[in-house]
Write a protein that holds these residues in place. Sequence first.
Motif, PDB file in Angstrom:
ATOM      1  N   ALA A 232      93.904  24.596  27.869  1.00  0.00           N
ATOM      2  CA  ALA A 232      94.523  26.026  27.244  1.00  0.00           C
ATOM      3  C   ALA A 232      95.721  25.792  26.648  1.00  0.00           C
ATOM      4  CB  ALA A 232      94.285  27.042  28.241  1.00  0.00           C
ATOM      5  N   GLU A 233      96.490  25.336  27.395  1.00  0.00           N
ATOM      6  CA  GLU A 233      97.942  25.189  26.868  1.00  0.00           C
ATOM      7  C   GLU A 233      97.920  24.083  25.819  1.00  0.00           C
ATOM      8  OE1 GLU A 233     100.580  25.958  31.062  1.00  0.00           O
ATOM      9  OE2 GLU A 233     100.609  23.959  30.087  1.00  0.00           O
ATOM     10  N   ILE A 234      97.256  23.179  25.464  1.00  0.00           N
ATOM     11  CA  ILE A 234      97.363  22.408  24.472  1.00  0.00           C
ATOM     12  C   ILE A 234      96.888  23.056  23.169  1.00  0.00           C
ATOM     13  CG2 ILE A 234      96.417  20.343  23.426  1.00  0.00           C
ATOM     14  CD1 ILE A 234      96.494  18.772  26.058  1.00  0.00           C
ATOM     15  N   ILE A 235      95.768  24.020  23.300  1.00  0.00           N
ATOM     16  CA  ILE A 235      95.000  24.483  22.308  1.00  0.00           C
ATOM     17  C   ILE A 235      95.710  25.696  21.675  1.00  0.00           C
ATOM     18  CG2 ILE A 235      93.164  25.475  21.356  1.00  0.00           C
ATOM     19  CD1 ILE A 235      91.504  23.315  23.101  1.00  0.00           C
ATOM     20  N   ALA A 236      96.155  26.694  22.936  1.00  0.00           N
ATOM     21  CA  ALA A 236      96.580  27.893  22.536  1.00  0.00           C
ATOM     22  C   ALA A 236      98.247  27.736  22.736  1.00  0.00           C
ATOM     23  CB  ALA A 236      95.935  28.928  23.335  1.00  0.00           C
ATOM     24  N   SER A 237      98.935  28.154  21.762  1.00  0.00           N
ATOM     25  CA  SER A 237     100.457  28.215  21.804  1.00  0.00           C
ATOM     26  C   SER A 237     100.822  29.418  21.351  1.00  0.00           C
ATOM     27  CB  SER A 237     101.057  26.977  21.069  1.00  0.00           C
ATOM     28  OG  SER A 237     100.733  27.166  19.661  1.00  0.00           O
ATOM     29  N   SER A 238     102.059  30.032  22.062  1.00  0.00           N
ATOM     30  CA  SER A 238     102.486  31.322  21.496  1.00  0.00           C
ATOM     31  C   SER A 238     103.840  31.546  22.217  1.00  0.00           C
ATOM     32  CB  SER A 238     101.762  32.664  22.061  1.00  0.00           C
ATOM     33  OG  SER A 238     102.420  33.657  21.724  1.00  0.00           O
ATOM     34  N   PRO A 239     104.893  32.201  21.540  1.00  0.00           N
ATOM     35  CA  PRO A 239     106.223  32.005  21.913  1.00  0.00           C
ATOM     36  C   PRO A 239     106.069  32.829  23.355  1.00  0.00           C
ATOM     37  CG  PRO A 239     106.522  32.575  19.662  1.00  0.00           C
ATOM     38  CD  PRO A 239     105.001  32.502  20.038  1.00  0.00           C
ATOM     39  N   ASP A 240     105.408  33.793  23.459  1.00  0.00           N
ATOM     40  CA  ASP A 240     104.992  34.825  24.812  1.00  0.00           C
ATOM     41  C   ASP A 240     104.333  34.043  25.756  1.00  0.00           C
ATOM     42  OD1 ASP A 240     105.915  36.944  23.112  1.00  0.00           O
ATOM     43  OD2 ASP A 240     103.997  37.458  22.613  1.00  0.00           O
ATOM     44  N   LEU A 241     103.872  32.789  25.573  1.00  0.00           N
ATOM     45  CA  LEU A 241     103.144  32.111  26.769  1.00  0.00           C
ATOM     46  C   LEU A 241     104.356  31.087  27.336  1.00  0.00           C
ATOM     47  CD1 LEU A 241      99.787  31.090  25.232  1.00  0.00           C
ATOM     48  CD2 LEU A 241     100.166  32.945  26.978  1.00  0.00           C
ATOM     49  N   GLY A 242     105.382  30.739  26.883  1.00  0.00           N
ATOM     50  CA  GLY A 242     106.517  29.653  27.182  1.00  0.00           C
ATOM     51  C   GLY A 242     105.959  28.373  27.012  1.00  0.00           C
ATOM     52  N   VAL A 243     106.730  27.485  27.591  1.00  0.00           N
ATOM     53  CA  VAL A 243     106.057  26.119  27.342  1.00  0.00           C
ATOM     54  C   VAL A 243     105.984  25.607  28.467  1.00  0.00           C
ATOM     55  CG1 VAL A 243     107.271  23.966  26.274  1.00  0.00           C
ATOM     56  CG2 VAL A 243     107.668  25.946  25.171  1.00  0.00           C
ATOM     57  N   GLY A 244     104.642  25.184  28.761  1.00  0.00           N
ATOM     58  CA  GLY A 244     104.297  24.604  30.017  1.00  0.00           C
ATOM     59  C   GLY A 244     103.877  22.840  29.456  1.00  0.00           C
ATOM     60  N   LEU A 245     103.447  22.215  30.775  1.00  0.00           N
ATOM     61  CA  LEU A 245     103.244  20.788  30.351  1.00  0.00           C
ATOM     62  C   LEU A 245     102.149  20.615  29.337  1.00  0.00           C
ATOM     63  CD1 LEU A 245     103.317  19.806  34.153  1.00  0.00           C
ATOM     64  CD2 LEU A 245     105.080  19.773  32.412  1.00  0.00           C
ATOM     65  N   GLY A 246     101.222  21.346  29.304  1.00  0.00           N
ATOM     66  CA  GLY A 246     100.219  21.267  28.237  1.00  0.00           C
ATOM     67  C   GLY A 246     100.775  21.337  26.884  1.00  0.00           C
ATOM     68  N   GLN A 247     101.825  22.401  26.697  1.00  0.00           N
ATOM     69  CA  GLN A 247     102.484  22.618  25.339  1.00  0.00           C
ATOM     70  C   GLN A 247     103.317  21.669  25.072  1.00  0.00           C
ATOM     71  OE1 GLN A 247     101.545  25.285  23.140  1.00  0.00           O
ATOM     72  NE2 GLN A 247     102.863  23.906  21.840  1.00  0.00           N
ATOM     73  N   LEU A 248     104.127  21.034  26.009  1.00  0.00           N
ATOM     74  CA  LEU A 248     105.102  20.061  25.816  1.00  0.00           C
ATOM     75  C   LEU A 248     104.531  18.850  25.260  1.00  0.00           C
ATOM     76  CD1 LEU A 248     107.871  18.813  26.368  1.00  0.00           C
ATOM     77  CD2 LEU A 248     107.157  18.178  28.603  1.00  0.00           C
ATOM     78  N   LEU A 249     103.053  18.575  25.922  1.00  0.00           N
ATOM     79  CA  LEU A 249     102.371  17.498  25.319  1.00  0.00           C
ATOM     80  C   LEU A 249     102.066  17.590  23.741  1.00  0.00           C
ATOM     81  CD1 LEU A 249     100.916  14.901  26.014  1.00  0.00           C
ATOM     82  CD2 LEU A 249      98.857  16.027  26.460  1.00  0.00           C
ATOM     83  N   GLU A 250     101.424  18.844  23.466  1.00  0.00           N
ATOM     84  CA  GLU A 250     101.272  19.116  22.162  1.00  0.00           C
ATOM     85  C   GLU A 250     102.477  19.020  21.088  1.00  0.00           C
ATOM     86  OE1 GLU A 250      98.867  20.155  18.660  1.00  0.00           O
ATOM     87  OE2 GLU A 250      98.676  19.163  20.755  1.00  0.00           O
ATOM     88  N   ASN A 251     103.737  19.581  21.707  1.00  0.00           N
ATOM     89  CA  ASN A 251     104.698  19.486  20.901  1.00  0.00           C
ATOM     90  C   ASN A 251     105.238  18.035  20.589  1.00  0.00           C
ATOM     91  OD1 ASN A 251     105.046  22.102  20.967  1.00  0.00           O
ATOM     92  ND2 ASN A 251     106.559  22.167  22.500  1.00  0.00           N
ATOM     93  N   GLY A 252     105.004  16.954  21.778  1.00  0.00           N
ATOM     94  CA  GLY A 252     105.372  15.635  21.248  1.00  0.00           C
ATOM     95  C   GLY A 252     104.493  14.932  20.352  1.00  0.00           C
ATOM     96  N   ARG A 253     103.174  15.485  20.363  1.00  0.00           N
ATOM     97  CA  ARG A 253     102.374  15.019  19.078  1.00  0.00           C
ATOM     98  C   ARG A 253     102.880  15.690  17.731  1.00  0.00           C
ATOM     99  NH1 ARG A 253      98.199  16.419  16.073  1.00  0.00           N
ATOM    100  NH2 ARG A 253      98.351  18.657  16.772  1.00  0.00           N
ATOM    101  N   ASN A 254     103.265  16.774  17.826  1.00  0.00           N
ATOM    102  CA  ASN A 254     103.626  17.489  16.603  1.00  0.00           C
ATOM    103  C   ASN A 254     104.703  16.841  16.143  1.00  0.00           C
ATOM    104  OD1 ASN A 254     101.268  19.209  16.414  1.00  0.00           O
ATOM    105  ND2 ASN A 254     102.287  20.925  17.524  1.00  0.00           N
ATOM    106  N   ASN A 255     105.751  16.417  16.954  1.00  0.00           N
ATOM    107  CA  ASN A 255     106.869  15.839  16.508  1.00  0.00           C
ATOM    108  C   ASN A 255     106.725  14.427  16.421  1.00  0.00           C
ATOM    109  OD1 ASN A 255     108.174  18.396  16.703  1.00  0.00           O
ATOM    110  ND2 ASN A 255     108.702  17.913  18.838  1.00  0.00           N
ATOM    111  N   ALA A 256     105.730  13.697  16.769  1.00  0.00           N
ATOM    112  CA  ALA A 256     105.322  12.133  16.385  1.00  0.00           C
ATOM    113  C   ALA A 256     106.404  11.477  17.313  1.00  0.00           C
ATOM    114  CB  ALA A 256     105.708  11.860  15.090  1.00  0.00           C
ATOM    115  N   SER A 257     106.786  12.090  18.654  1.00  0.00           N
ATOM    116  CA  SER A 257     107.337  11.565  19.668  1.00  0.00           C
ATOM    117  C   SER A 257     106.601  11.131  20.899  1.00  0.00           C
ATOM    118  CB  SER A 257     108.548  12.610  20.021  1.00  0.00           C
ATOM    119  OG  SER A 257     109.182  12.272  21.392  1.00  0.00           O
ATOM    120  N   MET A 258     106.461   9.567  20.795  1.00  0.00           N
ATOM    121  CA  MET A 258     105.451   9.282  21.969  1.00  0.00           C
ATOM    122  C   MET A 258     106.244   9.372  23.226  1.00  0.00           C
ATOM    123  SD  MET A 258     102.382   8.624  21.162  1.00  0.00           S
ATOM    124  CE  MET A 258     101.962   7.570  22.803  1.00  0.00           C
TER     125      MET A 258
END
Length: 295
Positions: free
Chosen positions: A230-256
């Motif tokens: 859920a954190e990887i697929i659904a992102s919103s500023p109201d949800l904060g940044v959890g570990l799943g969103q951190l993983l997705e941010n790394g993919r978006n930033n091309a930061s392995m």
Amino acid sequence: MASTETTGKEASDLAGLEAGLDALDAVQTSRTPLRETLVRKVLPPVTAVALVLVVWQVLVWAEVAPAYKLPAPTAVWDEVRAAWLQGTLLDYIWTSVSRGLLGFLLALAIGTPLGLLVARVKFVRAAIGPILSGLQSLPSVAWVPPAVLWLGLNNSMMYAVILLGAVPSIANGLVSGIDQIPPLFLRAGRTLGATGLRGTWHIVMPGALPGYLAGLKQGWAFSWRSLMAAEIIASSPDLGVGLGQLLENGRNNASMSQVFLAIFLILLVGIAIDLLLFSPLERRVLRSRGLLARS
């Protein structure tokens, strides 16, 4: 004379049986030395981690993949250090852990009575049992799109995905545990007056505890995986940044290195919950049934 010899043999056999039972009941009360504990429980996982790091570093030196695909362990450590200095590392962890634990507790509150109902009422089992089994086999990520459409991008959507992933596992684990209770125990409980809620509390739940605990462990695993999806697929500023969103941010930033950091933290939380919560519960259940000696 023959009768006397037979009686003596029976007495000897009885004494041997009693001695064997006493040996089984004997519990080791002395504390395990600290050095032995370190060697048996700490050294193996530390060695395994060290071996993984060595192999990882050798692959980096051998340049089996470009640095942007396979970062060095030091690059991942730099990500850890930067997140710690920025004060965001613990926020990432707490955002996901708080959601996961609360969602698991809600699933526990729903799955336990549901499991009891399915196990004890034949009509309910016939109607709901196959549905629970089907839901348990359904990937949790499949619930994210409809949950977003139904509830929006908020914490309620996260908890709904966790519940849909964890409740079937908890309920099925309890049903399996109840099915494995010897019928003699249930009849003995009813004979002693343990019926209704009293029988459930004193007979059914203790008897089903091993299967129930297995269901809880699986339920937590499903809770954690559902939350990450859920954190990887659904992102919103109201949800904060959890570990799943951190993983997705790394993919978006091309930061392995950031991707590896997120994977490491997700794995670390899963191991910590198992070691701090479920492993002690499992040891206590096994010890109460004489299957594990005290150390």
